[in-house]
Design a protein around this motif. Structure first.
Motif, PDB file in Angstrom:
ATOM      1  N   SER A   1      -6.169  -2.076   1.292  1.00 42.71           N
ATOM      2  CA  SER A   1      -5.789  -3.693   1.331  1.00 42.71           C
ATOM      3  C   SER A   1      -7.083  -4.293   1.489  1.00 42.71           C
ATOM      4  CB  SER A   1      -5.186  -3.839   2.590  1.00 42.71           C
ATOM      5  OG  SER A   1      -5.864  -3.644   4.037  1.00 42.71           O
ATOM      6  N   LEU A   2      -7.211  -5.413   0.605  1.00 49.87           N
ATOM      7  CA  LEU A   2      -8.451  -6.079   0.369  1.00 49.87           C
ATOM      8  C   LEU A   2      -9.459  -6.333   1.500  1.00 49.87           C
ATOM      9  CD1 LEU A   2     -10.176  -6.864  -2.313  1.00 49.87           C
ATOM     10  CD2 LEU A   2      -9.158  -9.252  -2.082  1.00 49.87           C
TER      11      LEU A   2
ATOM     12  N   THR B   1       0.872  -1.355  -0.192  1.00 46.96           N
ATOM     13  CA  THR B   1      -0.099   0.006  -0.069  1.00 46.96           C
ATOM     14  C   THR B   1       1.048   1.274   0.024  1.00 46.96           C
ATOM     15  OG1 THR B   1      -0.144  -0.167   2.418  1.00 46.96           O
ATOM     16  CG2 THR B   1      -1.932  -1.129   1.103  1.00 46.96           C
ATOM     17  N   GLU B   2       1.828   1.089   0.922  1.00 50.33           N
ATOM     18  CA  GLU B   2       2.777   2.466   0.744  1.00 50.33           C
ATOM     19  C   GLU B   2       3.382   2.817  -0.817  1.00 50.33           C
ATOM     20  OE1 GLU B   2       3.088   4.826   2.939  1.00 50.33           O
ATOM     21  OE2 GLU B   2       2.321   4.112   4.727  1.00 50.33           O
ATOM     22  N   PRO B   3       4.064   1.574  -1.153  1.00 46.73           N
ATOM     23  CA  PRO B   3       4.876   1.987  -2.314  1.00 46.73           C
ATOM     24  C   PRO B   3       3.807   2.436  -3.298  1.00 46.73           C
ATOM     25  CG  PRO B   3       5.647   0.019  -1.519  1.00 46.73           C
ATOM     26  CD  PRO B   3       4.553   0.335  -0.531  1.00 46.73           C
ATOM     27  N   LEU B   4       2.696   1.617  -3.338  1.00 49.05           N
ATOM     28  CA  LEU B   4       1.772   2.030  -4.391  1.00 49.05           C
ATOM     29  C   LEU B   4       1.036   3.731  -4.156  1.00 49.05           C
ATOM     30  CD1 LEU B   4      -0.765  -0.757  -4.576  1.00 49.05           C
ATOM     31  CD2 LEU B   4       0.547   0.105  -6.364  1.00 49.05           C
TER      32      LEU B   4
ATOM     33  N   LEU C   1      -4.854   8.431  -0.249  1.00 48.98           N
ATOM     34  CA  LEU C   1      -5.222   8.026   1.058  1.00 48.98           C
ATOM     35  C   LEU C   1      -4.970   6.442   1.175  1.00 48.98           C
ATOM     36  CD1 LEU C   1      -8.680   9.531   1.290  1.00 48.98           C
ATOM     37  CD2 LEU C   1      -6.823  10.045   2.771  1.00 48.98           C
ATOM     38  N   ILE C   2      -4.771   5.956   2.340  1.00 46.83           N
ATOM     39  CA  ILE C   2      -4.502   4.355   2.275  1.00 46.83           C
ATOM     40  C   ILE C   2      -5.318   3.931   3.523  1.00 46.83           C
ATOM     41  CG2 ILE C   2      -2.693   2.809   3.112  1.00 46.83           C
ATOM     42  CD1 ILE C   2      -0.531   4.455   2.065  1.00 46.83           C
ATOM     43  N   LEU C   3      -5.782   2.717   3.096  1.00 45.70           N
ATOM     44  CA  LEU C   3      -6.582   2.049   4.375  1.00 45.70           C
ATOM     45  C   LEU C   3      -6.164   0.642   4.394  1.00 45.70           C
ATOM     46  CD1 LEU C   3      -8.820   1.845   6.629  1.00 45.70           C
ATOM     47  CD2 LEU C   3     -10.472   1.352   4.449  1.00 45.70           C
ATOM     48  N   HIS C   4      -5.782  -0.030   5.460  1.00 46.55           N
ATOM     49  CA  HIS C   4      -5.622  -1.180   5.737  1.00 46.55           C
ATOM     50  C   HIS C   4      -5.678  -1.696   7.372  1.00 46.55           C
ATOM     51  CE1 HIS C   4      -2.017   0.269   8.057  1.00 46.55           C
ATOM     52  NE2 HIS C   4      -1.490   0.730   6.929  1.00 46.55           N
ATOM     53  N   GLY C   5      -5.599  -2.917   7.616  1.00 47.38           N
ATOM     54  CA  GLY C   5      -5.993  -3.297   8.905  1.00 47.38           C
ATOM     55  C   GLY C   5      -5.345  -2.778   9.964  1.00 47.38           C
ATOM     56  N   GLY C   6      -4.468  -2.089   9.893  1.00 47.56           N
ATOM     57  CA  GLY C   6      -3.641  -1.264  11.038  1.00 47.56           C
ATOM     58  C   GLY C   6      -4.343   0.142  11.084  1.00 47.56           C
TER      59      GLY C   6
END
Length: 214
Positions: A120-121, A74-77, A90-95
């Motif tokens: 993240s899916l 997610t960060e590299p993208l 923006l980024i969204l993941h489990g954390g």
């Protein structure tokens, strides 16, 4: 081949899935597999294709969602797309904390908000209303089409007033292309689309079938 031949029945599934996951990482970007952190775009056809797509979306003044099963991507993208759009996204993941999740959705939905949202899916499968997106990108294919479709539905919520284009990235000539054929082929019946359907189909192959498949 040696790991397959020496694995007992209890361990065989994890060996198969472990290797398939590594192959999928390489399809996204070799650095995702190696862990060296050097995400040069020219080393990944997917990154190059994403850049071309992002350029068209930016010119049209539209927004995009990008789903990946790999949190570490997610960060590299984000860094890559921020350069393409010349704006952060923006980024969204489990954390991501619950409060941050709600704020990210609010920002993306605002008219002048960020042009892209990387998710993240597993974190983005439910509970998100992201109708500001005119494009949904699946950067890598999930083994369970139901999970993938559930993520796509984040853009198809009540209040959506624009056409939504769905882009599914598959690296030609690789294991990804063969898994995609399994998912979309006529032999893959609806009854096989249950939880872990594709996974079971792969792990149930005997060693010769699996090696030939790869």
């Amino acid at each position: 081949k040696h790991d397959l031949e020496t694995a007992d029945e209890a361990r065989r599934s994890s060996v198969v899935l472990g290797y398939l996951l590594q192959f999928k990482q390489i399809c996204d970007h070799p650095s995702l597999f190696s862990g060296n952190g050097e995400y040069a775009s020219e080393r990944s056809g997917k990154f190059l294709h994403l850049a071309r797509l992002a350029d068209r979306i930016a010119r049209a003044g539209e927004k995009m969602l990008v789903f990946t099963q790999f949190r570490e991507l997610t960060e590299p993208l984000h860094e890559f797309l921020a350069g393409c759009f010349r704006r952060p996204g923006l980024i969204l993941h489990g954390g991501t904390p619950v409060s941050g999740r709600a704020e990210a959705v609010r920002l993306f939905q605002s008219e002048q908000g960020p042009p892209f949202f990387i998710i993240s899916l597993k974190a983005g499968g439910t509970g998100l209303n992201l109708t500001a997106a005119a494009h949904v990108v699946h950067f890598d294919r999930w083994w369970n089409p139901a999970v993938e479709n559930q993520a796509t539905d984040r853009a198809y919520r009540i209040g959506q007033k624009q056409a939504v284009m769905v882009h599914k990235f598959v690296t030609p000539g690789t294991i990804e292309e063969k898994i995609d054929a399994l998912i979309t082929g006529k032999q893959f019946l609806a009854s096989s689309l249950l939880e872990r359907g594709t996974v079971r189909l792969l792990t149930d192959m005997n060693n010769a079938e699996l090696l030939n498949f790869v």
